[in-house]
Write an enzyme that holds these catalytic residues in place. Structure first.
Site, PDB file in Angstrom:
ATOM      1  N   LYS A 224       3.330 -29.372 -65.121  1.00  0.00           N
ATOM      2  CA  LYS A 224       3.711 -29.274 -63.701  1.00  0.00           C
ATOM      3  C   LYS A 224       5.238 -29.442 -63.589  1.00  0.00           C
ATOM      4  O   LYS A 224       5.918 -28.692 -62.886  1.00  0.00           O
ATOM      5  CB  LYS A 224       3.032 -30.390 -62.913  1.00  0.00           C
ATOM      6  CG  LYS A 224       2.231 -29.926 -61.716  1.00  0.00           C
ATOM      7  CD  LYS A 224       1.666 -31.148 -61.040  1.00  0.00           C
ATOM      8  CE  LYS A 224       0.863 -30.814 -59.828  1.00  0.00           C
ATOM      9  NZ  LYS A 224       0.415 -32.032 -59.117  1.00  0.00           N
TER      10      LYS A 224
ATOM     11  N   GLU B 114       3.452 -40.563 -44.571  1.00  0.00           N
ATOM     12  CA  GLU B 114       3.847 -39.189 -44.273  1.00  0.00           C
ATOM     13  C   GLU B 114       2.877 -38.622 -43.227  1.00  0.00           C
ATOM     14  O   GLU B 114       1.752 -39.078 -43.117  1.00  0.00           O
ATOM     15  CB  GLU B 114       3.858 -38.332 -45.539  1.00  0.00           C
ATOM     16  CG  GLU B 114       2.603 -38.359 -46.375  1.00  0.00           C
ATOM     17  CD  GLU B 114       1.475 -37.501 -45.798  1.00  0.00           C
ATOM     18  OE1 GLU B 114       0.322 -37.832 -46.060  1.00  0.00           O
ATOM     19  OE2 GLU B 114       1.783 -36.533 -45.057  1.00  0.00           O
TER      20      GLU B 114
ATOM     21  N   PHE C 105      -5.497 -29.875 -30.907  1.00  0.00           N
ATOM     22  CA  PHE C 105      -6.636 -30.522 -31.571  1.00  0.00           C
ATOM     23  C   PHE C 105      -7.854 -30.611 -30.661  1.00  0.00           C
ATOM     24  O   PHE C 105      -8.611 -31.570 -30.729  1.00  0.00           O
ATOM     25  CB  PHE C 105      -6.221 -31.903 -32.128  1.00  0.00           C
ATOM     26  CG  PHE C 105      -5.505 -31.757 -33.435  1.00  0.00           C
ATOM     27  CD1 PHE C 105      -4.296 -31.109 -33.476  1.00  0.00           C
ATOM     28  CD2 PHE C 105      -6.079 -32.169 -34.625  1.00  0.00           C
ATOM     29  CE1 PHE C 105      -3.639 -30.904 -34.667  1.00  0.00           C
ATOM     30  CE2 PHE C 105      -5.428 -31.973 -35.833  1.00  0.00           C
ATOM     31  CZ  PHE C 105      -4.193 -31.330 -35.849  1.00  0.00           C
ATOM     32  N   LEU C 106      -8.005 -29.564 -29.826  1.00  0.00           N
ATOM     33  CA  LEU C 106      -9.217 -29.451 -28.999  1.00  0.00           C
ATOM     34  C   LEU C 106      -9.929 -28.139 -29.310  1.00  0.00           C
ATOM     35  O   LEU C 106     -10.588 -27.561 -28.461  1.00  0.00           O
ATOM     36  CB  LEU C 106      -8.845 -29.502 -27.504  1.00  0.00           C
ATOM     37  CG  LEU C 106      -8.600 -30.892 -26.914  1.00  0.00           C
ATOM     38  CD1 LEU C 106      -8.188 -30.770 -25.447  1.00  0.00           C
ATOM     39  CD2 LEU C 106      -9.822 -31.801 -27.031  1.00  0.00           C
TER      40      LEU C 106
ATOM     41  N   ALA D 159     -12.825 -26.317 -30.826  1.00  0.00           N
ATOM     42  CA  ALA D 159     -14.191 -26.553 -31.330  1.00  0.00           C
ATOM     43  C   ALA D 159     -14.494 -25.549 -32.439  1.00  0.00           C
ATOM     44  O   ALA D 159     -13.897 -24.473 -32.511  1.00  0.00           O
ATOM     45  CB  ALA D 159     -15.188 -26.373 -30.195  1.00  0.00           C
TER      46      ALA D 159
ATOM     47  N   CYS E 102      -7.310 -35.000 -46.101  1.00  0.00           N
ATOM     48  CA  CYS E 102      -6.905 -36.189 -45.329  1.00  0.00           C
ATOM     49  C   CYS E 102      -7.950 -36.683 -44.349  1.00  0.00           C
ATOM     50  O   CYS E 102      -8.466 -37.786 -44.510  1.00  0.00           O
ATOM     51  CB  CYS E 102      -5.596 -35.879 -44.596  1.00  0.00           C
ATOM     52  SG  CYS E 102      -4.284 -35.516 -45.734  1.00  0.00           S
TER      53      CYS E 102
ATOM     54  N   LYS F 239      -8.113 -24.595 -43.804  1.00  0.00           N
ATOM     55  CA  LYS F 239      -7.486 -24.137 -42.559  1.00  0.00           C
ATOM     56  C   LYS F 239      -6.526 -23.021 -42.921  1.00  0.00           C
ATOM     57  O   LYS F 239      -6.200 -22.820 -44.103  1.00  0.00           O
ATOM     58  CB  LYS F 239      -6.782 -25.295 -41.863  1.00  0.00           C
ATOM     59  CG  LYS F 239      -5.577 -25.804 -42.616  1.00  0.00           C
ATOM     60  CD  LYS F 239      -4.768 -26.749 -41.727  1.00  0.00           C
ATOM     61  CE  LYS F 239      -3.398 -26.950 -42.298  1.00  0.00           C
ATOM     62  NZ  LYS F 239      -2.558 -27.715 -41.400  1.00  0.00           N
TER      63      LYS F 239
ATOM     64  N   ARG G 201      -9.875 -28.268 -50.553  1.00  0.00           N
ATOM     65  CA  ARG G 201     -10.481 -29.615 -50.619  1.00  0.00           C
ATOM     66  C   ARG G 201     -11.237 -29.923 -49.338  1.00  0.00           C
ATOM     67  O   ARG G 201     -10.706 -29.758 -48.241  1.00  0.00           O
ATOM     68  CB  ARG G 201      -9.390 -30.664 -50.873  1.00  0.00           C
ATOM     69  CG  ARG G 201      -8.848 -30.661 -52.303  1.00  0.00           C
ATOM     70  CD  ARG G 201      -7.699 -31.635 -52.477  1.00  0.00           C
ATOM     71  NE  ARG G 201      -6.516 -31.170 -51.780  1.00  0.00           N
ATOM     72  CZ  ARG G 201      -5.367 -31.877 -51.780  1.00  0.00           C
ATOM     73  NH1 ARG G 201      -5.290 -33.055 -52.374  1.00  0.00           N
ATOM     74  NH2 ARG G 201      -4.312 -31.399 -51.143  1.00  0.00           N
TER      75      ARG G 201
END
Ligand code: UDX
Length: 428
Positions: free
Chosen positions: A35, A151, A249-250, A252, A260, A320, A327
């Site tokens: 890495k 963070e 964040f509304l 559905a 996270c 997303k 994950r």
């Protein structure tokens, strides 16, 4: 001042490059040497918009380098940002073994005063353990301090989140530690919040768990909408115009995934239980989120009755849009359910297919990977939208309808206007 960043994952790499961009002298390190080699030559091992350009630009200046030698890196640094993984264990608690290992390595290399900064998301009270571990293993009386600097990076916008933070949370115990942290983040001095360490650690878990709770709340409301004539998108709009609620964040849908939210809400639940606090609210939010998969599969069964040997186009694999990260992605759970039913799946995602092939190899008899959403739609009995990538929002619906065996779209992210899509004679 020399800053070491230990761990070059999503958080560590962005932190190392971001701090260099702020003009600090940074050495990034990781125990996975290949890495380090990759990153040192300007290659970014993750998909994160803007990160590769920023890495290359800062490698050209002389204030950013990467080394596989952890001991030397620690010895030559004044401040150490710990950005190692704190993955979730079976009981919901965070696995702190990487954090403990790094604390011991710091103790063994304490050749001068060092400020140890927790960047990884850690359970509240972790700093006490780091302090105890370093005190236990250090071979001299050298002084050190611990600070918490959680963070708030979102994948897909991590670089801009680092360079335009809403707030910088700094948890400290000494003036010296405070002065160092304020110096590091002097460019953002108007939004630095200095607290004690427990407060800083809890702000992180409390923020993520609240965002997860907000998503589960609108998903609960969407269940009411599915059983009435209410439209959850419009309910969310009506709610969000109240500044106390806010429109974000509304959305559905299939609910939250990622490395996270699922982990953080369970970690906070476990911390609460261990401290004797009634955390049922958090447990319910997690349960609602888990149920989203079942509800989605129920909708598929309602549309097609028998799923065995039916062909599905699955659009979206990442947890997303704008990331290749899978994950805790809802797609994994949906795919497993459909495979169990004997369905035939054609998967497509703009970025995350290579990662998904690690879990569901190309060779699986029921799975193929398509090179475009239209190829995925060929002959499909239904098309499932699991992640709301922009290219899915812009798809040519006429072309998709023609390609499919049945014009059925089951949309886990409410990408299309109900009225618009029904005009096209597509069952949605
Ligand atoms: C999150 C936090 O936002 C960030 O501050 C923290 O540092 C890390 O965790 P991230 O997990 O990268 O960031 O993605 P985010 O954009 O927050 O979305 C998390 C999940 O919630 C995604 O699976 C997303 O699909 C889902 N989501 C988000 C919804 O289901 N509905 C919404 O309205 C918003």
């Amino acid at each position: 001042m020399k800053i070491a960043v230990i761990g070059t994952g999503y958080v560590g790499l962005v932190t190392a490059v971001g701090l260099a961009e702020l003009g600090q002298n940074v050495i990034g390190t990781d125990k996975i040497t290949e890495k380090i080699d990759k990153i040192s030559s300007g290659d970014v091992p993750i998909y994160e918009p803007g990160l590769e350009e920023l890495l290359k630009a800062n490698l050209k200046k002389d204030n950013l380098s990467f080394s596989a030698d952890l001991n030397k890196t620690i010895q030559s640094s004044d401040v150490i940002f710990v950005c190692v993984g704190t993955p979730q264990r079976g009981d919901g608690s965070a696995d702190m073994s990487q954090m403990e290992e790094v604390s011991r390595m710091i103790a063994e290399n304490l050749n001068s005063y060092k400020l140890v900064v927790e960047k990884s998301t850690v359970p509240v009270m972790t700093s006490m353990w780091i302090k105890r571990t370093i005190s236990l293993y250090k071979k001299n009386e050298m002084a050190f301090d611990v600070a918490s600097n959680p963070e708030f990076l979102r994948e897909g916008s991590a670089v801009s989140d680092f360079l335009n933070p809403d707030r910088i949370i700094v948890g400290i115990e000494t003036d010296k530690a405070r002065d160092i942290m304020v110096e590091i983040y002097k460019k953002f001095k108007d939004r630095i919040i200095v607290t004690n360490i427990d407060t800083a650690e809890l702000i992180k878990h409390a923020s993520n768990s609240f965002l997860a709770l907000k998503i589960s709340y609108i998903n609960l409301i969407s269940e009411l909408c599915d059983r009435t004539n209410a439209d959850v998108e419009k309910v969310a709009k009506g709610m969000g115009l109240d500044p106390r609620i806010g429109e974000l964040f509304l959305k559905a849908g299939l609910g939250y995934g990622g490395s996270c939210f699922p982990k953080d809400i369970r970690a906070l639940t476990k911390i609460g239980e261990d401290l004797g606090v009634n955390v049922n609210l958090l447990k319910e939010a997690d349960k609602i989120n888990i149920d989203r998969i079942k509800i989605f599969v129920e909708k598929i069964k309602k549309a097609l009755w028998i799923l065995k040997d039916k062909k599905f186009a699955i659009l979206g694999l990442s947890f997303k849009p704008e990331t290749d990260d899978i994950r805790e992605a809802p797609s994994i759970k949906v795919i497993r359910e459909l495979l169990d039913e004997g369905a035939l799946l054609r998967l497509y995602d703009p970025e995350a297919m290579d990662n998904m092939k690690e879990i569901f190899p190309e060779e699986s008899p029921q799975i193929t990977y398509a090179q475009s959403l239209y190829e995925a739609a060929e002959g499909a009995n239904a098309l499932l939208i699991v992640t709301e990538w922009d290219e899915f929002k812009e798809m040519d619906l006429q072309r998709v309808k023609k390609a499919m065996a049945n014009p059925i779209i089951i949309d886990g992210r409410n990408v299309f206007e109900l009225s618009k899509i029904r005009e096209l004679g597509i069952e949605y």
